[in-house]
Design a protein around this motif. Structure first.
Motif, mmCIF file in Angstrom:
data_model
loop_
_atom_site.group_PDB
_atom_site.id
_atom_site.type_symbol
_atom_site.label_atom_id
_atom_site.label_comp_id
_atom_site.label_asym_id
_atom_site.label_seq_id
_atom_site.Cartn_x
_atom_site.Cartn_y
_atom_site.Cartn_z
ATOM 1 N N PHE A 68 0.835 -1.206 0.000
ATOM 2 C CA PHE A 68 0.000 0.000 0.000
ATOM 3 C C PHE A 68 0.874 1.263 0.000
ATOM 4 C CE2 PHE A 68 -1.985 3.427 2.466
ATOM 5 C CZ PHE A 68 -3.102 3.678 1.672
ATOM 6 N N ILE A 69 1.927 1.258 0.826
ATOM 7 C CA ILE A 69 2.834 2.412 0.894
ATOM 8 C C ILE A 69 3.537 2.629 -0.435
ATOM 9 C CG2 ILE A 69 5.006 3.211 1.939
ATOM 10 C CD1 ILE A 69 4.025 1.857 4.550
ATOM 11 N N LEU A 70 4.012 1.545 -1.041
ATOM 12 C CA LEU A 70 4.699 1.677 -2.325
ATOM 13 C C LEU A 70 3.737 2.110 -3.428
ATOM 14 C CD1 LEU A 70 7.059 -1.446 -2.200
ATOM 15 C CD2 LEU A 70 7.642 0.940 -1.792
ATOM 16 N N SER A 71 2.493 1.618 -3.374
ATOM 17 C CA SER A 71 1.495 2.046 -4.358
ATOM 18 C C SER A 71 1.199 3.531 -4.205
ATOM 19 C CB SER A 71 0.207 1.230 -4.185
ATOM 20 O OG SER A 71 0.445 -0.142 -4.369
ATOM 21 N N LYS A 72 1.108 3.988 -2.963
ATOM 22 C CA LYS A 72 0.883 5.414 -2.719
ATOM 23 C C LYS A 72 2.065 6.240 -3.240
ATOM 24 C CE LYS A 72 0.353 8.759 1.054
ATOM 25 N NZ LYS A 72 0.320 8.921 2.536
ATOM 26 N N ALA A 73 3.281 5.758 -2.967
ATOM 27 C CA ALA A 73 4.464 6.483 -3.450
ATOM 28 C C ALA A 73 4.505 6.525 -4.975
ATOM 29 C CB ALA A 73 5.732 5.826 -2.903
ATOM 30 N N ALA A 74 4.104 5.409 -5.616
ATOM 31 C CA ALA A 74 4.075 5.380 -7.073
ATOM 32 C C ALA A 74 3.004 6.330 -7.616
ATOM 33 C CB ALA A 74 3.818 3.956 -7.560
ATOM 34 N N TYR A 75 1.859 6.384 -6.941
ATOM 35 C CA TYR A 75 0.783 7.296 -7.360
ATOM 36 C C TYR A 75 1.232 8.752 -7.256
ATOM 37 C CZ TYR A 75 -3.685 9.777 -7.324
ATOM 38 O OH TYR A 75 -4.701 10.646 -7.590
ATOM 39 N N LEU A 76 1.993 9.045 -6.212
ATOM 40 C CA LEU A 76 2.498 10.406 -6.027
ATOM 41 C C LEU A 76 3.766 10.668 -6.839
ATOM 42 C CD1 LEU A 76 1.988 10.732 -2.159
ATOM 43 C CD2 LEU A 76 0.572 11.716 -3.970
ATOM 44 N N LYS A 77 4.192 9.650 -7.610
ATOM 45 C CA LYS A 77 5.348 9.764 -8.507
ATOM 46 C C LYS A 77 6.627 10.085 -7.755
ATOM 47 C CE LYS A 77 2.559 11.069 -12.503
ATOM 48 N NZ LYS A 77 2.323 12.054 -13.584
ATOM 49 N N ARG A 78 6.806 9.392 -6.623
ATOM 50 C CA ARG A 78 8.081 9.507 -5.913
ATOM 51 C C ARG A 78 9.183 8.885 -6.767
ATOM 52 N NH1 ARG A 78 6.252 13.057 -2.132
ATOM 53 N NH2 ARG A 78 4.770 12.105 -0.678
ATOM 54 N N ASP A 79 10.365 9.397 -6.596
ATOM 55 C CA ASP A 79 11.481 8.907 -7.380
ATOM 56 C C ASP A 79 11.726 7.421 -7.119
ATOM 57 O OD1 ASP A 79 13.747 9.135 -9.109
ATOM 58 O OD2 ASP A 79 15.013 9.089 -7.324
ATOM 59 N N ALA A 80 11.785 6.621 -8.180
ATOM 60 C CA ALA A 80 12.095 5.182 -8.142
ATOM 61 C C ALA A 80 11.001 4.345 -7.508
ATOM 62 C CB ALA A 80 13.409 4.926 -7.411
ATOM 63 N N SER A 81 9.846 4.923 -7.215
ATOM 64 C CA SER A 81 8.788 4.173 -6.533
ATOM 65 C C SER A 81 8.195 3.087 -7.418
ATOM 66 C CB SER A 81 7.690 5.130 -6.062
ATOM 67 O OG SER A 81 7.162 5.850 -7.158
ATOM 68 N N HIS A 82 8.108 3.334 -8.726
ATOM 69 C CA HIS A 82 7.487 2.353 -9.616
ATOM 70 C C HIS A 82 8.296 1.053 -9.671
ATOM 71 C CE1 HIS A 82 5.495 6.057 -10.988
ATOM 72 N NE2 HIS A 82 4.511 5.265 -11.362
ATOM 73 N N ILE A 83 9.594 1.176 -9.855
ATOM 74 C CA ILE A 83 10.407 -0.042 -9.922
ATOM 75 C C ILE A 83 10.480 -0.733 -8.565
ATOM 76 C CG2 ILE A 83 12.626 1.088 -9.479
ATOM 77 C CD1 ILE A 83 13.824 -0.778 -11.570
ATOM 78 N N PHE A 84 10.449 0.058 -7.484
ATOM 79 C CA PHE A 84 10.411 -0.502 -6.136
ATOM 80 C C PHE A 84 9.152 -1.353 -5.967
ATOM 81 C CE2 PHE A 84 13.097 0.954 -2.477
ATOM 82 C CZ PHE A 84 12.833 -0.128 -1.668
ATOM 83 N N LEU A 85 8.009 -0.823 -6.427
ATOM 84 C CA LEU A 85 6.738 -1.529 -6.317
ATOM 85 C C LEU A 85 6.745 -2.783 -7.179
ATOM 86 C CD1 LEU A 85 3.793 -1.672 -5.369
ATOM 87 C CD2 LEU A 85 3.182 -0.194 -7.290
ATOM 88 N N ILE A 86 7.252 -2.681 -8.402
ATOM 89 C CA ILE A 86 7.295 -3.835 -9.300
ATOM 90 C C ILE A 86 8.149 -4.959 -8.702
ATOM 91 C CG2 ILE A 86 8.180 -4.643 -11.525
ATOM 92 C CD1 ILE A 86 7.343 -1.937 -12.686
#
Length: 614
Positions: free
Chosen positions: A345-363
């Motif tokens: 959930f935290i990583l999805s939120k970070a990806a939604y807010l376009k935090r740096d590197a959050s998308h690859i972290f979530l994947i």
């Protein structure tokens, strides 16, 4: 950003490819059904160990609960059956499940074959917690002391490949097992039958893979621990190094369980405690790692709860016996699942807010969760795609290592930019103040010289204000104009104390980073020439040869000691200001080259820069 997204897609494909490939591989072997023991008999007629490979002795074995029988004692015609592999707590005897993991039992299986392999062998990996094994009437293996009570029982773990030589094409395998004080007692892993050379070769291959994973992840951990020791404020490197250490240790406890090859006399209870502790400690450190990357999205109470859960379960694991600690296993697993859900959930939120590197972290995190589910379902026998947690963890660690490297590079770039801005802010006020004083003084005697100095000051400020950041390249002529303007004003200020010599090739057309010459020239003037009573000379030489630019800044000033020179080159000197260190850092980052400095007391200093022409 485009390249980074391509890397993220590649990581996702790699992390999910293993179960799919394994599924395809298993489908490719469905041309021949795997034999399965039924009613205590495993019929291997038609099975060729050379072409078909080794076989697991899974299925229904004869089962004698609370009996320790040797081969000569089997006279009972009717008996119970137990599915192998399975722990005792899931074994049903005459309609009732066994009440406990403690106890003792005997298993027996009749194996029928067309031909006995010349070098037949059994591969035993893990039986909790002691056992004896017979082939027909010959005992070929023993681990620990099998007993009918806790007093005369001793658990031990001894994975081994056992050569066997049955006298007939059908033979009995008899196995005694006892367990007291450990959770999950029973026949919990498969016994593998096959050709000795094939089994040993496969075992060596798997062992090599485990050692590769262990070494690679351990090296990553040591590297990031070194980074933390050098940069103590960046705790995410510490958390990541600890995660690497825990995962690398766990690779020795999984697969071929190589820890026993290194420490063969390690007690079984220590082996089990280490295995459980790597999980209970790894979870809070992963949460702390997430928090250090995304502090705005990770609540501190969540970090504290994960720490409490990890420390509590680790303490229980280390202080009580395995059987008692197993009672807390289910609560820990529930907490672990909830923590992982919150992490996603935290990583999805970070990806939604376009935090740096959050998308690859979530994947990467989703992928390792899928691989864990795959291995769990394989462990329960629901699917047969293979076990890929070690490789998945390696790729996951590799991705996180890449993320850390990217973060460190960005921090280094931000540091260099801030230093450059500090350098600009530091130069302009103090130099402007001194320049204006010099111009006012000159204006009393020469209006023409005053105009010339004002033009120099105008050029200096125009060049300085045109530099936006350290990533922007400027024309070489602009950088030289900036330096010449500075030196002409300083020469007017100090009169005969400062001599300047230019040796610059004509028609040099290229781009260079801003502020790579002016700070070095200023150092030569302020720290080299001005301390001398009679002043000295600064020589600026720029030559173009074979698409390379050779820059030399030389002064015949006071020079410096070898100790100070080494401290400057090593980056430990704090008295040389940010100008020299900033130039060194940018040259290293942009061109992957180092500047050369030579100096001697009373002889002066020479700084050499060699960069490719852009």
């Amino acid at each position: 950003m485009y390249q980074f997204k391509k890397f993220a897609v590649l990581v996702f494909v790699l992390l999910l490819a293993f179960p799919l490939l394994a599924s395809c591989r298993s489908k490719g072997h469905t041309h021949k059904n795997l034999p399965y023991a039924t009613s205590g008999i495993l019929d291997l007629a038609g099975w060729d160990f050379k072409t078909d490979g080794s076989i697991r002795l899974d299925g229904q074995w004869e089962f004698y609960w609370n009996k320790l029988l040797i081969p000569q004692q089997f006279t009972i015609s009717k008996t119970d059956m137990s599915t192998v592999p399975s722990p005792w707590k899931s074994t049903v005897v005459r309609g009732d499940e066994l009440p406990d993991d403690e106890g003792y039992a005997t298993y027996r299986l009749l194996v029928k074959m067309d031909n006995i392999p010349r070098n037949a062998a059994l591969n035993l990996k893990f039986v909790i917690s002691s056992c004896k094994l017979w082939v027909d009437n010959k005992m070929v293996y023993a681990s620990g002391i099998v007993g009918n009570s806790a007093k005369n029982h001793k658990g031990k773990f001894t994975p081994q490949v056992i050569p066997i030589a049955p006298e007939m094409n059908q033979f009995y395998i008899t196995l005694q097992i006892s367990n007291f004080g450990y959770a999950s007692g029973g026949f919990i892993t498969s016994i593998e039958l096959g050709d000795m050379l094939t089994i040993v070769s496969q075992k060596n291959t798997r062992s090599f893979g485990d050692m590769f994973l262990f070494g690679s992840i351990m090296i990553m951990g040591l590297y990031h621990l070194t980074l933390f020791l050098l940069r103590r404020k960046e705790f995410y490197t510490l958390y990541f190094s600890i995660l690497c250490f825990l995962i690398s240790i766990r690779t020795l406890l999984m697969g071929e369980m190589l820890l026993y090859n290194f420490i063969p006399d390690i007690p079984l209870y220590i082996f089990l405690k280490i295995s459980s502790s790597t999980l209970s400690l790894g979870l809070p450190f992963f949460v702390m790692f997430i928090h250090s990357f995304f502090p705005e999205d990770t609540p501190y109470w969540f970090v504290r709860i994960s720490q409490i859960v990890g420390v509590l379960f680790t303490t229980i694991t280390l202080t009580v016996n395995d059987k008692l600690s197993s009672l807390f296993l289910m609560p820990f697993q529930i907490c672990g699942v909830l923590i992982i859900v919150l992490i996603l959930f935290i990583l999805s939120k970070a990806a939604y807010l376009k935090r740096d590197a959050s998308h690859i972290f979530l994947i990467a995190t989703i992928s390792i969760v899928f691989i864990t589910i795959n291995d769990t379902l394989n462990g329960y026998g629901i699917i047969k795609t293979g076990f890929y947690i070690p490789i998945g963890l390696f790729l996951f660690i590799f991705v996180q290592s890449f993320m850390l490297f990217r973060k460190l590079v960005k921090q280094e770039e931000l540091l260099l930019r801030s230093e450059l801005r500090m350098l600009q802010a530091q130069i302009k006020p103090h130099f402007l103040f001194n320049a204006l004083n010099t111009i006012i003084s000159v204006s009393r005697s020469s209006s023409e010289k005053t105009i010339q100095l004002l033009l120099y000051l105008s050029d200096y400020l125009r060049c300085g204000f045109s530099f936006k950041n350290d990533e922007e390249f400027v024309d070489f002529d602009t950088e030289i104009l900036h330096v010449k303007s500075y030196l002409e004003i300083e020469k007017a200020r100090f009169s005969d104390k400062l001599n300047i010599v230019y040796e610059i090739d004509n028609n040099i057309e290229c781009k260079v980073p801003p502020y790579i010459l002016q700070p070095l020239v200023e150092n030569a003037v302020r720290h080299g020439i001005l301390p001398l009573k009679n002043g000295g000379t600064v020589r600026l030489s720029v030559k173009k040869t074979d698409n390379m630019l050779y820059i030399v800044i030389e002064d015949n000033g006071v020079g410096m000691t070898e100790e100070k020179l080494n401290s400057i080159l090593n980056g430990t000197d704090k008295t040389s200001g940010i100008g020299l260190s900033n130039v060194k850092g940018r040259i290293q980052r942009i061109y992957k080259r180092k500047i050369k400095i030579e100096s001697a007391i009373g002889k002066g200093t020479i700084i050499c820069i060699t960069i490719p022409i852009i």
